[in-house]
Write a protein that holds these residues in place. Structure first.
Motif, PDB file in Angstrom:
ATOM      1  N   LEU A  83      10.858  12.065  -0.655  1.00 54.76           N
ATOM      2  CA  LEU A  83       9.914  11.412   0.370  1.00 54.76           C
ATOM      3  C   LEU A  83       8.875  11.362  -0.537  1.00 54.76           C
ATOM      4  O   LEU A  83       8.425   9.286  -0.646  1.00 54.76           O
ATOM      5  CB  LEU A  83       9.335  12.205   1.521  1.00 54.76           C
ATOM      6  N   ALA A  84       8.441  12.022  -2.287  1.00 51.35           N
ATOM      7  CA  ALA A  84       7.441  11.766  -2.900  1.00 51.35           C
ATOM      8  C   ALA A  84       8.216  10.574  -4.332  1.00 51.35           C
ATOM      9  O   ALA A  84       7.142   9.653  -4.441  1.00 51.35           O
ATOM     10  CB  ALA A  84       7.062  12.969  -4.408  1.00 51.35           C
ATOM     11  N   ALA A  85       9.478  11.068  -3.711  1.00 44.56           N
ATOM     12  CA  ALA A  85      10.318  10.384  -5.240  1.00 44.56           C
ATOM     13  C   ALA A  85      10.328   8.854  -4.237  1.00 44.56           C
ATOM     14  O   ALA A  85      10.228   7.837  -5.424  1.00 44.56           O
ATOM     15  CB  ALA A  85      11.720  10.568  -5.643  1.00 44.56           C
ATOM     16  N   LEU A  86      10.227   8.226  -3.278  1.00 44.32           N
ATOM     17  CA  LEU A  86      10.777   6.903  -3.033  1.00 44.32           C
ATOM     18  C   LEU A  86       9.198   6.532  -2.646  1.00 44.32           C
ATOM     19  O   LEU A  86       9.262   5.360  -2.965  1.00 44.32           O
ATOM     20  CB  LEU A  86      10.930   7.632  -0.980  1.00 44.32           C
ATOM     21  N   ARG A  87       8.209   7.446  -2.932  1.00 49.38           N
ATOM     22  CA  ARG A  87       7.320   6.104  -2.644  1.00 49.38           C
ATOM     23  C   ARG A  87       6.864   6.179  -4.239  1.00 49.38           C
ATOM     24  O   ARG A  87       6.362   5.138  -4.273  1.00 49.38           O
ATOM     25  CB  ARG A  87       6.045   7.658  -1.655  1.00 49.38           C
ATOM     26  N   THR A  88       7.401   6.886  -4.937  1.00 46.42           N
ATOM     27  CA  THR A  88       6.753   6.351  -6.864  1.00 46.42           C
ATOM     28  C   THR A  88       7.677   5.391  -6.794  1.00 46.42           C
ATOM     29  O   THR A  88       7.193   4.014  -7.305  1.00 46.42           O
ATOM     30  CB  THR A  88       7.386   7.055  -7.281  1.00 46.42           C
ATOM     31  N   GLN A  89       9.121   4.574  -5.787  1.00 52.34           N
ATOM     32  CA  GLN A  89       9.798   3.584  -6.375  1.00 52.34           C
ATOM     33  C   GLN A  89       9.079   2.200  -5.147  1.00 52.34           C
ATOM     34  O   GLN A  89       8.719   1.410  -5.774  1.00 52.34           O
ATOM     35  CB  GLN A  89      11.293   3.775  -5.611  1.00 52.34           C
ATOM     36  N   VAL A  90       8.856   3.035  -4.375  1.00 46.82           N
ATOM     37  CA  VAL A  90       7.933   1.178  -3.232  1.00 46.82           C
ATOM     38  C   VAL A  90       6.846   1.279  -4.695  1.00 46.82           C
ATOM     39  O   VAL A  90       6.150   0.118  -4.674  1.00 46.82           O
ATOM     40  CB  VAL A  90       8.040   2.179  -2.637  1.00 46.82           C
ATOM     41  N   ALA A  91       5.926   2.471  -4.406  1.00 43.62           N
ATOM     42  CA  ALA A  91       4.681   2.307  -5.368  1.00 43.62           C
ATOM     43  C   ALA A  91       5.004   1.418  -6.970  1.00 43.62           C
ATOM     44  O   ALA A  91       4.438   0.019  -7.051  1.00 43.62           O
ATOM     45  CB  ALA A  91       3.951   3.001  -6.569  1.00 43.62           C
ATOM     46  N   ARG A  92       6.128   1.140  -7.188  1.00 40.84           N
ATOM     47  CA  ARG A  92       6.647   0.396  -8.705  1.00 40.84           C
ATOM     48  C   ARG A  92       7.398  -0.715  -8.095  1.00 40.84           C
ATOM     49  O   ARG A  92       6.419  -1.705  -8.716  1.00 40.84           O
ATOM     50  CB  ARG A  92       7.959   1.245  -9.882  1.00 40.84           C
ATOM     51  N   VAL A  93       7.537  -0.917  -6.636  1.00 42.35           N
ATOM     52  CA  VAL A  93       7.892  -2.495  -6.096  1.00 42.35           C
ATOM     53  C   VAL A  93       6.320  -3.215  -6.104  1.00 42.35           C
ATOM     54  O   VAL A  93       6.695  -4.389  -6.328  1.00 42.35           O
ATOM     55  CB  VAL A  93       8.459  -2.390  -5.516  1.00 42.35           C
ATOM     56  N   THR A  95       3.375  -3.326  -7.944  1.00 43.17           N
ATOM     57  CA  THR A  95       3.178  -2.884  -9.175  1.00 43.17           C
ATOM     58  C   THR A  95       3.784  -4.404  -9.323  1.00 43.17           C
ATOM     59  O   THR A  95       3.208  -4.993 -10.520  1.00 43.17           O
ATOM     60  CB  THR A  95       3.523  -1.985 -10.074  1.00 43.17           C
ATOM     61  N   ASN A  96       5.502  -4.730  -9.635  1.00 44.90           N
ATOM     62  CA  ASN A  96       6.209  -5.599  -9.791  1.00 44.90           C
ATOM     63  C   ASN A  96       5.659  -6.855 -10.062  1.00 44.90           C
ATOM     64  O   ASN A  96       5.743  -7.298  -9.958  1.00 44.90           O
ATOM     65  CB  ASN A  96       7.499  -4.732 -10.143  1.00 44.90           C
ATOM     66  N   ILE A  97       5.504  -6.796  -8.578  1.00 45.34           N
ATOM     67  CA  ILE A  97       4.707  -8.482  -7.291  1.00 45.34           C
ATOM     68  C   ILE A  97       3.546  -7.954  -7.984  1.00 45.34           C
ATOM     69  O   ILE A  97       3.389  -9.591  -8.013  1.00 45.34           O
ATOM     70  CB  ILE A  97       4.640  -7.713  -5.429  1.00 45.34           C
ATOM     71  N   ASN A  98       3.034  -6.965  -8.050  1.00 43.93           N
ATOM     72  CA  ASN A  98       1.646  -7.347  -8.493  1.00 43.93           C
ATOM     73  C   ASN A  98       1.490  -8.342 -10.163  1.00 43.93           C
ATOM     74  O   ASN A  98       0.961  -9.538 -10.257  1.00 43.93           O
ATOM     75  CB  ASN A  98       0.842  -6.800  -8.831  1.00 43.93           C
ATOM     76  N   GLN A  99       2.555  -7.945 -10.879  1.00 45.47           N
ATOM     77  CA  GLN A  99       2.549  -8.645 -12.143  1.00 45.47           C
ATOM     78  C   GLN A  99       3.131  -9.938 -12.367  1.00 45.47           C
ATOM     79  O   GLN A  99       2.880 -10.794 -12.612  1.00 45.47           O
ATOM     80  CB  GLN A  99       3.797  -7.478 -12.768  1.00 45.47           C
ATOM     81  N   ILE A 100       3.758 -10.503 -10.913  1.00 48.32           N
ATOM     82  CA  ILE A 100       4.366 -11.486 -10.675  1.00 48.32           C
ATOM     83  C   ILE A 100       3.155 -12.094 -10.268  1.00 48.32           C
ATOM     84  O   ILE A 100       3.207 -13.570 -10.894  1.00 48.32           O
ATOM     85  CB  ILE A 100       5.334 -11.240 -10.253  1.00 48.32           C
ATOM     86  N   ALA A 101       2.342 -12.063  -9.386  1.00 46.64           N
ATOM     87  CA  ALA A 101       1.771 -12.928  -8.779  1.00 46.64           C
ATOM     88  C   ALA A 101       0.063 -13.220  -9.508  1.00 46.64           C
ATOM     89  O   ALA A 101       0.467 -14.363 -10.279  1.00 46.64           O
ATOM     90  CB  ALA A 101       0.577 -11.892  -7.162  1.00 46.64           C
ATOM     91  N   HIS A 102       0.388 -11.887 -10.790  1.00 48.14           N
ATOM     92  CA  HIS A 102      -0.851 -12.521 -11.707  1.00 48.14           C
ATOM     93  C   HIS A 102      -0.433 -12.991 -12.484  1.00 48.14           C
ATOM     94  O   HIS A 102      -1.455 -14.328 -13.065  1.00 48.14           O
ATOM     95  CB  HIS A 102      -1.414 -10.518 -12.893  1.00 48.14           C
ATOM     96  N   ARG A 103       0.901 -13.558 -12.871  1.00 50.05           N
ATOM     97  CA  ARG A 103       1.695 -13.884 -13.492  1.00 50.05           C
ATOM     98  C   ARG A 103       1.477 -15.672 -13.347  1.00 50.05           C
ATOM     99  O   ARG A 103       1.141 -16.294 -14.481  1.00 50.05           O
ATOM    100  CB  ARG A 103       2.800 -13.795 -14.365  1.00 50.05           C
TER     101      ARG A 103
END
Length: 150
Positions: A83-93, A95-103
């Motif tokens: 579950l911790a590893a899955l949460r890390t992967q979801v958090a990365r998603v 982060t990527n969405i935030n980067q797209i929105a910022h751009r």
């Protein structure tokens, strides 16, 4: 294939082995054949334990009629690590969405479809946050129901 639980186990073993308030000063000497000692040492190393801790824990577990090894990994440990590893992967998603929105919000002339893309990014970000919260809740429930001190 390396499971996330195996990777995360390296980080959990040290935190599980907190010092007791009572210091162990009594000693029992036991003799083993060279082969028995190698097997005991190998089994202890697989669990991330010192040989003496492993043998002592097994003996005490036997005395108390318990088959679980104190400080050893359980199914709940594996579940929480996954579950911790899955949460890390979801958090990365997220982060990527935030980067797209910022751009997209960085200025300049908007392209056709940018507002639709921003709306979709916001929707996915909400879903990622909900997923992370659900993962945290599941991990907490697993630990709470197992009675583990984590």
């Amino acid at each position: 294939m390396v499971r996330a639980a195996d990777e995360a186990a390296l980080h959990r073993v040290a935190s599980r082995r907190a010092r007791k308030d009572v210091r162990r000063t009594e000693r029992v000497d036991v003799r083993y054949s060279a082969d028995e000692k190698r097997e005991i040492t190998a089994a202890a190393q697989r669990l991330g334990l010192a040989g003496a801790h492993f043998v002592g824990a097994l003996v005490m577990a036997h005395i108390h009629g318990d088959n679980t090894l104190p400080g050893g990994r359980t199914v709940v440990d594996d579940l929480v690590d996954e579950l911790a590893a899955l949460r890390t992967q979801v958090a990365r998603v997220g982060t990527n969405i935030n980067q797209i929105a910022h751009r997209l919000n960085a200025g300049g002339d908007p392209h056709p479809g940018d507002s639709d893309l921003l709306a979709e990014a916001a929707r996915i970000l909400v879903l990622a946050r909900q997923a992370a919260t659900a993962i945290d809740t599941a991990a907490d429930a697993a630990v709470t129901s197992s009675g583990r001190p984590d």
